[in-house]
Structure formats: structure tokens, C-alpha cells
Design an enzyme around this catalytic site. Structure first.
Site, PDB file in Angstrom:
ATOM      1  N   LYS A 278      53.474  42.039  48.435  1.00 40.77           N
ATOM      2  CA  LYS A 278      52.921  41.355  47.275  1.00 40.77           C
ATOM      3  C   LYS A 278      54.074  40.702  46.518  1.00 40.77           C
ATOM      4  O   LYS A 278      55.101  41.338  46.291  1.00 40.77           O
ATOM      5  CB  LYS A 278      52.195  42.398  46.399  1.00 40.77           C
ATOM      6  CG  LYS A 278      51.010  41.867  45.675  1.00 40.77           C
ATOM      7  CD  LYS A 278      50.135  42.964  45.097  1.00 40.77           C
ATOM      8  CE  LYS A 278      49.231  42.330  44.045  1.00 40.77           C
ATOM      9  NZ  LYS A 278      48.158  43.208  43.602  1.00 40.77           N
ATOM     10  N   GLU A 371      33.269  51.615  41.376  1.00 39.61           N
ATOM     11  CA  GLU A 371      32.548  51.772  40.108  1.00 39.61           C
ATOM     12  C   GLU A 371      31.376  52.732  40.234  1.00 39.61           C
ATOM     13  O   GLU A 371      31.119  53.525  39.330  1.00 39.61           O
ATOM     14  CB  GLU A 371      32.067  50.401  39.613  1.00 39.61           C
ATOM     15  CG  GLU A 371      33.178  49.479  39.112  1.00 39.61           C
ATOM     16  CD  GLU A 371      33.943  48.758  40.209  1.00 39.61           C
ATOM     17  OE1 GLU A 371      33.519  48.824  41.390  1.00 39.61           O
ATOM     18  OE2 GLU A 371      34.958  48.105  39.905  1.00 39.61           O
ATOM     19  N   ARG A 399      27.992  46.851  38.980  1.00 36.56           N
ATOM     20  CA  ARG A 399      27.992  47.514  40.282  1.00 36.56           C
ATOM     21  C   ARG A 399      27.359  48.899  40.250  1.00 36.56           C
ATOM     22  O   ARG A 399      26.941  49.416  41.267  1.00 36.56           O
ATOM     23  CB  ARG A 399      29.452  47.700  40.755  1.00 36.56           C
ATOM     24  CG  ARG A 399      30.104  46.499  41.342  1.00 36.56           C
ATOM     25  CD  ARG A 399      29.722  46.409  42.796  1.00 36.56           C
ATOM     26  NE  ARG A 399      30.009  45.098  43.322  1.00 36.56           N
ATOM     27  CZ  ARG A 399      31.056  44.805  44.079  1.00 36.56           C
ATOM     28  NH1 ARG A 399      31.935  45.731  44.361  1.00 36.56           N
ATOM     29  NH2 ARG A 399      31.212  43.595  44.527  1.00 36.56           N
TER      30      ARG A 399
HETATM   31  C1  LIG Z   1      34.292  45.351  41.839  1.00 34.48           C
HETATM   32  C2  LIG Z   1      35.649  45.005  41.305  1.00 34.48           C
HETATM   33  N1  LIG Z   1      36.353  45.926  40.590  1.00 34.48           N
HETATM   34  C3  LIG Z   1      37.574  45.615  40.111  1.00 34.48           C
HETATM   35  C4  LIG Z   1      38.121  44.395  40.334  1.00 34.48           C
HETATM   36  C5  LIG Z   1      39.450  44.014  39.702  1.00 34.48           C
HETATM   37  N2  LIG Z   1      40.478  43.736  40.722  1.00 34.48           N
HETATM   38  C6  LIG Z   1      40.824  42.484  41.053  1.00 34.48           C
HETATM   39  S1  LIG Z   1      42.012  42.423  42.218  1.00 34.48           S
HETATM   40  C7  LIG Z   1      42.093  44.098  42.295  1.00 34.48           C
HETATM   41  C8  LIG Z   1      43.059  44.744  43.240  1.00 34.48           C
HETATM   42  C9  LIG Z   1      42.789  44.341  44.629  1.00 34.48           C
HETATM   43  O1  LIG Z   1      43.731  44.938  45.460  1.00 34.48           O
HETATM   44  P1  LIG Z   1      43.889  44.442  46.949  1.00 34.48           P
HETATM   45  O2  LIG Z   1      42.549  44.255  47.560  1.00 34.48           O
HETATM   46  O3  LIG Z   1      44.798  45.383  47.643  1.00 34.48           O
HETATM   47  O4  LIG Z   1      44.524  43.004  46.825  1.00 34.48           O
HETATM   48  P2  LIG Z   1      46.012  42.595  46.369  1.00 34.48           P
HETATM   49  O5  LIG Z   1      45.883  42.148  44.936  1.00 34.48           O
HETATM   50  O6  LIG Z   1      46.886  43.791  46.528  1.00 34.48           O
HETATM   51  O7  LIG Z   1      46.401  41.476  47.244  1.00 34.48           O
HETATM   52  C10 LIG Z   1      41.200  44.683  41.397  1.00 34.48           C
HETATM   53  C11 LIG Z   1      41.050  46.130  41.173  1.00 34.48           C
HETATM   54  C12 LIG Z   1      37.352  43.464  41.074  1.00 34.48           C
HETATM   55  N3  LIG Z   1      37.807  42.229  41.313  1.00 34.48           N
HETATM   56  N4  LIG Z   1      36.154  43.800  41.547  1.00 34.48           N
END
Ligand SMILES: Cc1ncc(C[n+]2csc(CCOP(=O)(O)OP(=O)(O)O)c2C)c(N)n1
Length: 621
Positions: A278, A371, A399
Site C-alpha cells: 500500500k 457490520e 448492512r
Molecule cells: C461495508 C463497508 N464497511 C466499511 C468500509 C470502509 N472502508 C473503505 S476501504 C476499507 C479498507 C479496505 O481494505 P482492503 O480491502 O484491504 O483494501 P486496501 O485499502 O488495503 O487496498 C474500509 C474498511 C466500506 N467501504 N464498506
């Protein structure tokens, strides 16, 4: 500066490039990303991590005929740039500009709209099955991060896909990060997989699995030359019925291109595990990818300059956000009452829980992007004497609706929902707006629902909710409030009671939550009565009736959809009491509201002071 990048206006043009040119393209794309996002704000770290993957996917796959489905969609800036939206990046996440997430109406290459996580495998499977039913050879690819993989829907989809023979490729983009550190057993499993400790045992398994599948075997042999024997089966994903390949280096274009080229020709469910970093390529973001996950504008030649702990604005301390007020309250409450536990579905920083997590590590639970589980887990804790506080964004609470009704409300369990980002949220747009919570919460029996109009009231409402011992929700907006000083005392408010803030004539404005400020401004101009209703449920019916008696027109105003919201509660109560009086209900319209700047978005909906005045005046004449 972006000589090669400027020649690529579509994946068709990308596919005309020589393979040897692609590393240069990746370099330019990364530079462009950093420069562009530093001017607009947006997600940075995740996008820097998927540059090579995006190039390789569009180079190998015949997009948009082949379908790429990005999970969450916050990592699709490179995809947008390569699919004809390079120039549009200058208006990323702005009113009238392009969205920060994939959007079907924005481009044929955006195959599926996202914003919320863990949907990609289900959607891509649907597309793969559609192709099968249509007799088409087109391919579907889901690209999902290790954080998003912790969401239950991802597993529901894997479970379904692994037992089917549709041509689906799932790419796990493993950067060992969610927004912050990822949590959970799956994450531990992926780390063990990476550590190589299981390598030898898996390698033996791999040969067994590959023997029956000549094309894979051949591919594995070739791939082995590239990444020195890194082809191992992942037992978990194999058990789900997928052909597992990886882990491979997601920044090595050669390896990616070869691997995807081979996978493109395989049928049935395939699983590719890639490892990326990242923030890759921008040293500051590599160093602190959390800080650069979502950024405001900054000087990219310097990087984000850390703010002093006591940020001063014009000599005064900067206002705390509602999330910070919540975080402070939770710490204070936890000091007083050892039954307090704090739960977050993967949003520790955004929800203001960092301090609580540090001070009360044993009572802090980050459950992953889950969630539904967060709410039922809270219900379980409540069954055995704890007082769970779930910090959750309004949009993500959607959700967990059945969990709220079935697991919490029916059983009258004392779970407190601290709902952040209620109302419009600005640049993240429609997928992240908290437009519906007052409507969907107030129809649930046993719930108490409050919306604070200022910071101090937010703290009092959290305390009031906590003391109730029944299911409750305090819903507050994103960012800062009007700047009211927050008392350190814990003060409970009278339940179901509003307060009149301004006495006037003819018109009474019944304001809910964040709408009190524009209502007061409009009230001053119109010499109207203004009430801060505080409770959406139970509604202060007595106050509604008094205001109805003493005025010609009642006006309700809320930062929530008009349908079924707080204004509807007022209307229902008037109906039930048989009171007839002209009623003007103001709130968010019955349409999804695109990204923009929060104040402008409210003004467009007629929810600023001027809008209220205009609408009230036209109702009066
Ligand atoms: C249902 C839901 N809960 C929380 C989020 C907030 N959120 C956005 S990106 C993220 C982290 C995602 O991590 P990952 O899939 O590993 O992607 P990375 O950012 O590490 O590339 C979160 C928790 C969301 N988008 N959707």
C-alpha cells in the site's frame, strides 16, 4: 512529463503498447496519481498499490467485454486514468466531476458501482454466470483486498462460486492492511501463508492438485521459473473449490502479465493471490499508508505536514469533530463503568476510537469489515451483562439492518449505536451518504433515536442513551459542529423532550439534529418559533401539539430523506391526534445525491438558511 501516459486514452491504446513499455507507463501513472490526488484529495495509498495490477488487467483482458469488478472501488483511479478519464481526474470527487468510486453510468469500463466493501465476488459471479447462460466466453474478474475479504458477503460468494463452473477469477490483493491494521483469523492465515513456513507441505499438495490439470501444471512450471517456486495451493481457497495460484509479486509486471495471460485461458473458478504494498512508490505513503489512505489536498513535493497536537485557528483551539467528541465520551464512560465495551467494524480512526483502543485494549473490539457481525456480537455481549457501544457509520449500518431488528431490538438489548456520518457526507457521494437512518431506525419498536444539534448535546445524548438500558441510537454528522463548548459532566437529557430555542409568530420550525443551525438563522429572519426536537423517537408529541395550537404553519427540517423520516413522525402524530394544520416537511429529496462539497449539497437541497426561508415564504403566501 507523462509522455507515454498521455498517449493512452483507452485500454485499446494500452494494448497496442509493447510489453517493454509498460514499466515506464507504470512509473508515469504513479507520478500522475500522486500529483493529481494531491490537488483534489482522495484515496492515495490503495491506488499506488494497484498500478501494475491495473495495467496488467487491461493489457491481458479484453475490457470492457471482459468484466473487471473492483471491490470497494477506492483503488480504481489508475483504472479511471487508463479508461479515458485522465483529464477528468482534476475534478475527482467534486460536484459535476467524476466519482471517487466506479460508477456504471460514468464509463462502460466501470462494470459495477461500489463504495461499500465485499460485493465484488458476488457481482462478478453474477456476470460470469450471465456469460455462461448467454454462451459467451467473456471473463469476469473480481479484485478484492485482504480487508474487504473479511466481510461475510465475500465468503458467501466464494462458497457459491466454488461449487459452480462459471469462469470467474478472484484476485486477492493482499497488502496486509485494511484502512488500519487488518484483524482476524483470515488475516493471520494469509500471513502464515506468506511466511513460507507452510511452503514445503503445500508444495507437495500443489503437485498432487496440479497433476490432474495439465494446463495448470504447464502454467505452474513456467511460472515457477519466474518466481522461483512460489506457486503453492492455498488450502483454504482450494477447499472452497477454487484453483489457487500464488502468492505472486503484484508489482512485478512480467510475473503479473504471464500469470494473468495463463489464467485468462483457464475455465472454472480461479483464485490468484497477489502481494502488493500500500502506498508503493511514494516514500511518504510507503512509510505511513494509513495517513495516506484518504487525503485532503497537500503539497506532494513535501508530503502531508503533521498538524500540531493543539491545532490553533485564529488563536482559538480548533473545533473537535463529532467523532472526537464521541471518542472522548466513550473513554470517560469506560472510566466510570466497567461494563462498557467499544466495537468497530474496521473504522477505528474514522470513528474516533484510537484513544479508547489504546486506553482500554481489552474492552476494544475491531471485528473487521463485518457490520452484521458487529451488531450481533454486541447483542451477545449485552446478553451477559456488558454495555456495548457500536461505533458505526450510518451508511454501513444499512448492512446490519436485520441484526438490529432481530438480534437487538426484539430482545430489547441495551446496545448503543453511535452513528457517525449521518446526513450528506460530501466528496464520497451517494454510496456513503447517511440519508436514510432516521427513517429506517424510527420504525423499529423498542428503539430510542436521537440527533444532536451541537457538540455538547451529542455528549449528553450519548450519556442519555447509555443510561436507558434499551436499544438506542445517537446519530451525528460528519466533521465538526457549530462549535459549542463540551461540558466534561455527564448529563442525561429528559427522554422524548425537545426544547424551544426561539419564540416567534405564525411559523414554528421543528428542527432535528444538524438542521437546528439553519433553522435558527431562518427563524431570526422570519421571526419564527424554532424548536430543537432532539428526539426522533420517542417524539415530543406534547411539544408538537402546543406548537400546532400556537402557529399557522409547522415546518419540519431534517438532514435525512423526507420519506418516513422525522417529519413523517410529526405528521403521523398530528394525524393520530386529529389535528389539522398546514405542515411543510423539508429534508433530502427522493433521489441519490452525487458527490460535492457538503454546504453546496445542502444548499442544492434547499436545506441552508436561504432555502428554508424561500420554501417557508412560498408556503405562507
Ligand atoms: C461495508 C463497508 N464497511 C466499511 C468500509 C470502509 N472502508 C473503505 S476501504 C476499507 C479498507 C479496505 O481494505 P482492503 O480491502 O484491504 O483494501 P486496501 O485499502 O488495503 O487496498 C474500509 C474498511 C466500506 N467501504 N464498506
Amino acid at each position: 512529463m507523462y509522455e507515454l501516459l498521455n498517449t493512452v486514452n483507452s485500454p485499446g491504446e494500452l494494448r497496442k503498447l509493447e510489453r517493454e513499455q509498460l514499466p515506464q507507463l507504470a512509473k508515469e501513472l504513479r507520478g500522475f496519481l500522486v500529483e493529481s490526488v494531491s490537488k483534489t484529495g482522495g484515496h492515495l495509498s490503495s491506488n499506488l498499490g494497484t498500478v501494475e495490477l491495473t495495467i496488467a488487467l487491461h493489457y491481458i483482458y479484453d475490457t470492457p467485454e471482459d468484466k473487471l469488478v473492483w471491490d470497494v472501488g477506492h483503488q480504481t483511479y489508475a483504472h479511471k486514468i487508463l479508461t479515458g478519464r485522465r483529464e477528468a481526474m482534476s475534478r475527482l470527487r467534486m460536484a459535476g466531476g467524476i466519482s471517487g468510486f466506479p460508477k456504471r453510468e460514468e464509463s462502460p469500463y466501470d462494470t459495477f458501482g461500489t463504495g461499500h466493501s465485499s460485493t465484488s465476488i458476488s457481482a462478478a459471479l453474477g456476470m460470469a454466470v450471465a456469460a455462461q447462460l448467454q454462451g459467451s466466453e467473456r471473463r469476469s474478474v473480481a479484485i478484492i483486498g485482504d480487508g474487504a475479504m473479511s466481510g461475510g458477503m465475500a465468503f458467501e460468494a466464494l462458497n457459491n462460486a466454488g461449487a459452480m463452473d462459471a469462469n470467474l477469477l478472484v484476485i486477492l490483493n493482499d497488502n496486509d492492511m485494511s484502512i488500519s491494521r487488518p484483524v482476524g483469523a483470515l488475516n493471520n492465515y494469509l500471513a502464515r501463508l506468506m511466511s513460507g513456513r507452510f511452503y514445503a507441505a503445500m508444495r507437495r499438495g500443489s503437485e498432487k492438485v496440479l497433476k490432474g490439470m495439465p494446463p495448470v501444471l504447464e502454467f505452474a512450471k513456467r511460472a515457477e521459473e519466474h518466481f522461483k517456486g512460489m506457486v503453492i495451493p492455498g488450502t483454504l481457497f482450494e477447499e472452497f473449490g477454487f484453483n489457487y495460484i500464488g502468492p505472486i509479486d503484484g508489482h512485478d509486471l512480467d510475473v503479473l502479465l504471464d500469470t494473468l495471460g495463463n489464467l485468462r485461458n483457464l475455465s472454472g473458478p480461479q483464485f490468484l493471490h497477489i502481494v502488493t504494498q500500500k502506498g508503493k512508490g511514494y516514500p511518504q505513503a510507503e512509510e505511513d499508508c494509513l495517513l495516506y489512505h484518504g487525503v485532503s489536498k497537500f503539497d506532494h513535493t513535501q508530503g502531508i505536514v503533521a498538524k500540531p497536537a493543539q491545532d490553533k485557528v485564529g488563536g482559538r483551539a480548533a473545533r473537535p469533530t463529532y467523532a472526537q467528541i464521541f471518542g472522548q465520551w466513550l473513554c470517560d464512560m469506560a472510566e466510570q463503568d466497567e461494563r462498557v465495551v467499544g466495537i468497530t467494524p474496521a473504522m477505528c480512526e474514522g470513528s474516533g476510537l484510537t484513544g479508547f483502543a489504546e486506553r482500554f485494549p481489552l474492552r476494544y473490539f475491531d471485528v473487521g469489515i463485518a457490520e452484521q457481525h458487529a451488531l450481533t456480537f454486541a447483542a451477545g455481549l449485552a446478553c451477559d451483562g456488558y454495555k456495548p457501544v457500536v461505533a458505526i457509520y450510518s451508511t454501513f449500518l444499512q448492512r446490519a439492518y436485520d441484526q438490529l431488528i432481530h438480534d437487538i431490538a426484539i430482545q430489547k438489548l441495551p446496545v448503543l449505536l453511535a452513528i457517525d456520518r449521518g446526513g450528506l457526507v460530501g466528496a464520497d457521494g451517494a454510496t456513503h451518504a447517511g440519508s436514510f437512518d432516521l427513517s429506517y431506525l424510527r420504525c423499529i419498536p423498542n428503539m430510542t433515536v436521537m440527533a444532536p444539534a451541537d457538540e455538547d448535546e451529542c455528549r449528553s445524548m450519548l450519556y442519555t442513551a447509555f443510561k436507558l438500558d434499551t436499544p438506542s441510537a445517537v446519530r451525528y454528522p460528519r466533521g465538526t459542529g457549530p462549535g459549542v463548548a463540551v461540558s466534561s459532566e455527564m448529563r442525561a437529557l429528559p427522554v422524548g423532550k425537545g426544547v424551544v430555542r426561539r419564540e416567534g409568530r405564525r411559523v414554528a420550525i421543528l428542527a432535528f439534529g444538524s438542521m437546528l443551525a439553519p433553522a435558527l438563522a431562518a427563524g431570526d429572519k422570519l421571526d419564527a418559533t424554532v424548536a430543537n426536537m432532539r428526539f426522533v423517537k420517542p417524539l415530543d408529541v406534547e411539544l408538537v401539539l402546543r406548537l400546532a395550537r400556537e402557529h399557522e404553519l409547522l415546518v419540519t427540517v431534517e438532514e435525512n430523506t423526507l420519506q418516513g423520516g422525522a417529519g413523517s413522525a410529526v405528521e403521523e402524530s398530528l394525524q393520530q391526534q386529529g389535528v389539522t394544520i398546514p405542515l411543510l416537511q423539508l429534508g433530502l429529496p427522493d433521489r441519490f445525491i452525487e458527490q460535492g462539497e457538503h454546504a453546496g449539497m445542502l444548499a442544492d437541497c434547499g436545506l441552508d438558511a436561504n432555502g428554508l426561508i424561500m420554501k417557508i415564504n412560498s408556503k405562507l403566501t
